[in-house]
Design a protein around this motif. Structure first.
Motif, PDB file in Angstrom:
ATOM      1  N   TYR A   1       0.848  -1.186   0.000  1.00  7.84           N
ATOM      2  CA  TYR A   1       0.000   0.000   0.000  1.00  7.84           C
ATOM      3  C   TYR A   1       0.888   1.242   0.000  1.00  7.84           C
TER       4      TYR A   1
ATOM      5  N   THR B   1       0.860   5.437   0.289  1.00  5.17           N
ATOM      6  CA  THR B   1       0.026   6.535   0.767  1.00  5.17           C
ATOM      7  C   THR B   1       0.908   7.689   1.231  1.00  5.17           C
TER       8      THR B   1
ATOM      9  N   ALA C   1      -8.884   9.168   4.929  1.00  2.26           N
ATOM     10  CA  ALA C   1      -8.176   8.243   4.038  1.00  2.26           C
ATOM     11  C   ALA C   1      -7.205   7.361   4.815  1.00  2.26           C
TER      12      ALA C   1
ATOM     13  N   LEU D   1      -7.501   3.279   5.417  1.00  4.45           N
ATOM     14  CA  LEU D   1      -6.427   2.375   4.991  1.00  4.45           C
ATOM     15  C   LEU D   1      -5.933   1.521   6.153  1.00  4.45           C
TER      16      LEU D   1
ATOM     17  N   HIS E   1      -3.062   4.900  -2.616  1.00  2.00           N
ATOM     18  CA  HIS E   1      -4.111   5.760  -2.049  1.00  2.00           C
ATOM     19  C   HIS E   1      -3.751   7.222  -2.378  1.00  2.00           C
TER      20      HIS E   1
ATOM     21  N   ASN F   1      -6.061   1.794  -7.540  1.00  2.00           N
ATOM     22  CA  ASN F   1      -5.961   3.090  -6.856  1.00  2.00           C
ATOM     23  C   ASN F   1      -7.303   3.443  -6.229  1.00  2.00           C
ATOM     24  N   THR F   2      -7.302   3.678  -4.914  1.00  2.00           N
ATOM     25  CA  THR F   2      -8.509   4.168  -4.260  1.00  2.00           C
ATOM     26  C   THR F   2      -8.536   5.689  -4.339  1.00  2.00           C
TER      27      THR F   2
ATOM     28  N   HIS G   1      -9.988   9.013  -2.965  1.00  2.00           N
ATOM     29  CA  HIS G   1     -10.655   9.569  -1.785  1.00  2.00           C
ATOM     30  C   HIS G   1     -11.249  10.942  -2.061  1.00  2.00           C
TER      31      HIS G   1
END
Length: 410
Positions: free
Chosen positions: A5, A7, A18, A22, A98, A120-121, A123
């Motif tokens: 991950y 971020t 966010a 996560l 993220h 890809n998230t 937010h």
């Protein structure tokens, strides 16, 4: 399966929902037998850092740079090199990216170079707008049809990055290797599709967070509110003095709320702009100012509240604060805008009102307190049910695992 991950921030450094989301995703993935690690990378660190640590058995590599230049905000080569090294060391099956506003789009390019699948998230609206919100300085909203290359009149008091020419087209090209964009709300998907992204690239997956164990609050004022729960009508606004969170709407609604609900108390949590916080203070004792409040204490505060207010005036994605309130059994009065609409079941888990309409917000608050106690108790039960079913962490993880398998197969 081994997932890396990436971020900007990760606990204990938290800037918003966010990072919280996560954290809960990683914990649940580990319980599902998935090997997880986190690269927290950011060129906006107060101090430079390159260190490893663990958060509840989640391995985290924190790499922060204390300097950056505007030209690096699109692709920072320092970040690119760090991500390539991380990929070589971790050898992930898949990378899940993220927020990247503090890392540039270098992680996407590094994954492309290494040939690692990427999801890809999203937010917020960072693919479409330098301030991530499509919110303009005058409080209006950027129309992608009128301004296909950006309006140039962004609200700039919070995050604002990579305002380069043809930004939307450039960002679309740099993220072309993303197998799927994961969105917690349909509203966010719709905003991207209307800007030209293909609908089939998106997957709708609401957030999911663990139900917290009961914990006594530490904040002195929260302790007082919890001890006095049920003794007077209590509302909570967790947006502090942030304009995009609707602070000005709540400020305008407070006089009507205090007139319409006898002995009402409005609790304001969070920091923000001093000019707005000072206006909250001007209302005196009926408005309780808490300042910054820890997550465990916020849960206790939500549990003690009768109603929570989510007054956002931007295209809010899927406010995590609503999930947290529902877990505590607290209904929400939210603006009829963005992803908030998808979370609130009118008269069952809360109320909706036209975005920016302080009078309508106050009317919904008054309507809630006119309901019989048994009706309000039923709403609380409906909130908990929503948190444990359609907004559950188990559903969130199951959907992610399906997307991971799909990305690997592709």
């Amino acid at each position: 399966m081994r997932i890396l991950y990436i971020t900007n921030w990760f606990p204990p450094e938290v800037k918003g929902g966010a990072e919280v989301s996560l954290y809960h995703t990683c914990r649940a993935m580990q319980r599902a037998g998935v090997e997880c690690s986190v690269l927290s990378i950011n060129y906006r660190g107060a101090t430079a850092a390159d260190e490893w640590y663990q958060v509840d058995h989640i391995p985290v590599h924190r790499v922060h740079f204390s300097t950056h230049w505007p030209l690096q905000e699109t692709v920072d080569l320092r970040v690119y090199r760090v991500v390539l090294r991380e990929l070589a060391a971790v050898k992930p099956t898949l990378v899940h990216i993220h927020n990247v506003s503090g890392a540039s789009l270098a992680p996407f390019l590094a994954c492309r170079r290494a040939g690692v699948p990427v999801v890809n998230t999203l937010h917020d609206l960072w693919l479409l707008c330098p301030n991530n919100m499509r919110y303009r300085a005058d409080g209006s909203y950027c129309d992608v049809a009128r301004f296909p290359n950006g309006c140039g009149r962004c609200f700039r008091r919070y995050d604002y990055w990579a305002p380069v020419p043809q930004r939307r087209r450039l960002f679309a090209a740099l993220t072309a290797n993303v197998h799927a964009f994961i969105s917690p709300s349909q509203a966010l998907i719709d905003r991207h599709v209307e800007a030209g992204y293909a609908h089939e690239r998106f997957r709708l997956v609401p957030y999911g967070i663990d139900e917290p164990p009961a914990a006594a609050p530490r904040h002195p004022l929260v302790q007082q509110i919890v001890r006095g729960a049920g003794s007077q009508p209590t509302l909570v606004f967790a947006g502090g003095g942030h304009e995009h969170k609707g602070a000005q709407v709540v400020l305008a609604a407070i006089p009507r709320i205090l007139m319409g609900v006898e002995n009402a108390r409005v609790v304001i949590a969070g920091g923000g702009e001093e000019r707005l916080l000072e206006r909250f203070r001007s209302y005196g004792p009926p408005v309780v100012m808490l300042g910054s409040v820890g997550f465990a204490d916020m849960r206790a505060l939500f549990a003690a509240a009768d109603l929570s207010i989510v007054a956002s005036v931007w295209h809010e994605n899927s406010p995590l604060v609503i999930y947290e309130n529902y877990q505590m059994g607290t209904p929400v009065a939210g603006s009829r805008f963005g992803g908030t609409v998808e979370l609130i079941d009118e008269d069952r888990t809360g109320y909706l009102y036209p975005v920016g309409d302080a009078a309508a917000l106050a009317a919904q608050v008054a309507r809630h307190f006119r309901k019989a106690p048994w009706e309000r108790r039923q709403m609380r039960r409906s909130c908990v049910q929503a948190a444990r079913t359609r907004l559950s962490l188990s559903a969130h993880v199951a959907a992610h695992l399906r997307i991971y398998e799909e990305a690997q197969a592709a």
